[in-house]
Structure formats: structure tokens, C-alpha cells
Design an enzyme around this catalytic site. Structure first.
Site, PDB file in Angstrom:
ATOM      1  CE  LYS A 158     -17.507   2.487  15.930  1.00 43.31           C
ATOM      2  NZ  LYS A 158     -18.471   2.791  14.840  1.00 43.31           N
TER       3      LYS A 158
ATOM      4  CD  GLU B 265       1.045   4.962  10.662  1.00 40.79           C
ATOM      5  OE1 GLU B 265       2.200   4.786  11.136  1.00 40.79           O
ATOM      6  OE2 GLU B 265       0.111   4.154  10.831  1.00 40.79           O
TER       7      GLU B 265
ATOM      8  CG  ASP C 104      -2.081   4.274   2.441  1.00 40.99           C
ATOM      9  OD1 ASP C 104      -2.557   3.697   1.467  1.00 40.99           O
ATOM     10  OD2 ASP C 104      -1.848   3.715   3.537  1.00 40.99           O
TER      11      ASP C 104
ATOM     12  CD  GLU D 236      -3.063   0.421   2.418  1.00 41.60           C
ATOM     13  OE1 GLU D 236      -3.593  -0.699   2.615  1.00 41.60           O
ATOM     14  OE2 GLU D 236      -3.198   1.379   3.186  1.00 41.60           O
TER      15      GLU D 236
ATOM     16  NE  ARG E  74       2.737   3.285  15.638  1.00 44.19           N
ATOM     17  CZ  ARG E  74       2.664   3.715  14.379  1.00 44.19           C
ATOM     18  NH1 ARG E  74       2.931   4.967  14.090  1.00 44.19           N
ATOM     19  NH2 ARG E  74       2.345   2.897  13.429  1.00 44.19           N
TER      20      ARG E  74
ATOM     21  CG  ASN F 197       1.272   4.282   6.605  1.00 41.87           C
ATOM     22  OD1 ASN F 197       2.455   3.947   6.751  1.00 41.87           O
ATOM     23  ND2 ASN F 197       0.289   3.731   7.294  1.00 41.87           N
TER      24      ASN F 197
ATOM     25  CD  GLN G   9      -1.803   8.686   8.755  1.00 38.44           C
ATOM     26  OE1 GLN G   9      -1.892   9.226   9.858  1.00 38.44           O
ATOM     27  NE2 GLN G   9      -2.302   7.484   8.534  1.00 38.44           N
TER      28      GLN G   9
ATOM     29  CD  GLU H  12      -4.148   6.908   5.132  1.00 41.45           C
ATOM     30  OE1 GLU H  12      -2.945   7.036   5.441  1.00 41.45           O
ATOM     31  OE2 GLU H  12      -4.889   6.086   5.656  1.00 41.45           O
TER      32      GLU H  12
END
Ligand SMILES: *[C@@H]1O[C@H](CO)[C@@H](O)[C@H](O)[C@H]1NC(C)=O
Length: 332
Positions: free
Chosen positions: A202, A139, A110, A108, A282, A127, A125, A112
Site C-alpha cells: 500500500k 525524505e 532510515d 528514527e 508539501r 529519512n 530512500q 529504505e
């Protein structure tokens, strides 16, 4: 355009191009030449000129489109105007993926757009995932030097064998260089291009704190100036439209010039708000491809990020193209 024509156009256009800036001058395509509706019924409207598309999110559904071809490397671009006013929870994604072909080990790339809260800035964003590395998000998040709801701005991805470069207008905002230690984490299988708008209540804005409020619907994202300039891979005979010469030109194009590099530095100094490379919550151990920039490290260390995952699968509802599935590997 037939496969052979596309092949010839690709080879001729790539000859002599030396920078991402030149790539942005490539010919624009009609929506129908490159894309098909993916989902959303009446919520996708192609303008009379055939070149612009409106994607709407309302209480019934979001909407999206997908490229007719799958690509291994290329330059992919669209000018986008985002919905104005309150748009918390609304997600607009312009991205490449092969999640429908490789469920366990997809790739992927991305772009976003993560909604806003009235009066606050939109955030964007970028990624990447490679070969199913979804447990490792890479990210970065940014704010912009303009209001993306007021005008169209160009968002582009250059993907070659060795580099992924994200551009906003003519500014490269992020460069991912393939390193040996990244292994399969660097996207390396053919992907489709997608554009979608969907309800990310969400997930999207402040980690889901603010949901979509349909009082402000419909949310409309507009796309135009479409460039789909990639090495299309034929799903049946698996032949790529890029022979060695074109692949080499793509490599040359992915060398960022000095002046572009200065723009990128300046952009990142002012607008980068989060990078996985500085997120020690993280990642106890910084991922191997991260090149630590002391200024960025100092500035971003204090930022307490909200962790987003990859693009959730639920926005991929709807009609997928009926083409036979590509089941090849990287040996094209
Ligand atoms: C990608 O994933 C598949 C399945 O998990 C694995 O067999 C393959 O070796 C991986 N490829 C790379 C380049 O890491």
C-alpha cells in the site's frame, strides 16, 4: 562482550580515526553478538558462518531483526544484497528507531529500499524523524550507480551529536547537520537498530500502485559485514559507553573530508531524484535546515514526487526484546 569490555573496545577503536572511510574498516560482528530475531519465524536464517543473515518475505510473513542494545550515537553498517527480479511493493528497511520506547515522541534514522518493477531500478530512500516529528518527513530518494541485486553493497549510518551521514559503500550520500532551528527534530534519544523485510504494497513502489506479487516469492534480502559500533546505553542504569573522548572522536569522524565531499557532490548530481527541500507542494516554506543548491533546485523542481510517510508501524509486529524499557531522556 560485557558492558565494560565493549566500552574499552569502543574507546580504543575511536582513538585516532578521522573519517567515515576509516569507520568502515571497523571489526565485523557475528549476528548473535549484536542482534536478535524480531519476527518472522523460519523466515530469518543465520548462515553457518554466523556472520550473514537471510531475511525472507513470503505469503505467510516478512521477517526482521533488532539490536540487543540501544545506542546514543555511533556507526552502524551492513552489506546488503536485495532480491532480484520483480519486487514491487517489497520493502527492505535498515534503520534506527525508538518507537517502542517513545510512542508519542520517537526518533528514527532510515535507509529504505522501495522495491522495483521488473526492468526498472531499485530506489532507495533516506529519512529522519526527531522527537515525534512525523508530520514533517525529511525524505530524500536516489537511484544507484550499480544493480543492488547483483552484489553486496555497504549501507552505513554515522550518527553523532551534531551530524547524521548516510553512506553507500564509501560514498557519503547525505549529510544532515544539526541546526539550532531543528530543535527536537534532530534524533537525540537512544535507539535500537533494525533490519526488516515486509509487504509494503500500500505504500512502497510508486505510492502503492504496484503491490507485492507472491507469484515471485520468496523475496530474499541478505545481510552481512555487520558493524554495530555505537555508544550503547545501559537500559537500567542509563550509563552510556561513550565518555567524552569517544564522543569527541565521533565528532571528528563526522567531519567529511574534501575528497569524500567531492564524491558526495558527484553522487547527488547524478543520482538524487527527490529531496523534501525542493518539494514546494508539501512545504510552502522550506524547512530551516535546508541549504538550497541551485543546481539541485533546478533539476528536482520538475519532479513530481509521491509522498511516503515514515515506516508504518505494522512491520514491527512480533517479538520485541524483553529488556526493561529505557525511560531516560537526553540527559545521559
Ligand atoms: C520532545 O517532545 C516532548 C513531548 O512532546 C517535549 O516535552 C520535549 O520538550 C521535546 N524535546 C525537544 C528537545 O524538543
Amino acid at each position: 562482550m560485557g558492558f565494560l569490555t565493549r566500552f574499552l573496545v569502543f574507546v580504543s577503536l575511536f582513538t585516532g580515526l578521522v573519517s567515515g572511510f576509516a569507520l568502515q574498516r571497523l571489526p565485523l560482528i557475528q549476528f548473535d553478538e549484536g542482534y536478535t530475531q524480531l519476527f518472522g519465524d523460519q523466515n530469518l536464517i543465520v548462515h553457518r558462518d554466523g556472520k550473514s543473515v537471510r531475511l525472507t518475505l513470503d505469503e505467510r510473513t516478512g521477517s526482521g531483526f533488532v539490536s540487543n542494545d540501544i545506542y546514543l550515537h555511533g556507526f552502524f553498517s551492513s552489506s546488503i544484497k536485495l532480491p532480484a527480479d520483480y519486487s514491487a511493493g517489497v520493502v527492505i528497511a535498515f534503520y534506527m528507531s525508538n518507537g517502542d520506547m517513545y510512542e508519542k515522541n520517537h526518533d528514527e534514522i532510515d535507509f529504505e529500499f522501495l522495491g522495483n518493477i521488473r526492468g526498472k531500478e531499485w530506489r532507495i530512500q533516506t529519512n529522519i524523524y526527531g522527537n515525534g516529528s512525523t508530520h514533517l518527513g525529511r525524505e530524500e530518494r536516489y537511484n544507484l550507480w550499480f544493480d543492488p541485486t547483483e552484489d553486496f553493497h555497504r549501507y552505513s549510518v554515522l550518527w553523532s551529536h551534531s551530524h547524521i551521514i548516510f553512506y553507500v559503500d564509501d560514498v557519503p550520500i547525505r549529510e544532515v547537520k544539526r541546526t539550532a532551528t531543528m530543535g527536537g527534530d534532530f534524533p537525540a534519544k537512544p535507539m535500537s537498530l533494525y533490519a526488516t523485510i515486509w509487504d509494503g504494497s500500500k505504500w512502497a513502489t510508486n505510492g502503492g500502485k504496484y503491490g507485492v506479487n507472491y507469484k515471485y516469492a520468496p523475496y530474499i534480502a541478505q545481510f552481512t559485514d555487520l558493524i554495530l559500533h555505537g555508544c550503547a546505553v545501559d537500559p537500567t542504569d542509563k550509563i552510556s559507553s561513550c565518555e567524552d573522548g569517544a564522543a569527541k572522536n565521533l565528532r571528528v569522524a563526522s567531519e567529511i573530508t574534501m575528497s569524500e565531499r567531492n564524491k558526495m557532490k558527484s553522487f547527488r548530481r547524478k543520482h538524487l531524484t527527490y529531496s523534501y527541500c525542493y518539494d514546494h507542494t508539501r512545504y510552502k516554506v522550506v524547512l530551516s535546515e535546508c541549504v538550497v543548491n541551485p543546481e539541485e533546485a533546478k533539476r528536482l523542481r520538475v519532479y513530481d514526487p509521491v509522498t511516503f510517510g515514515g515506516i508504518p508501524h505494522r512491520h514491527r509486529h512480533g517479538k520485541h526484546r524483553s529488556k526493561s524499557r529505557f525511560d531516560g531522556s537526553e540527559s545521559i
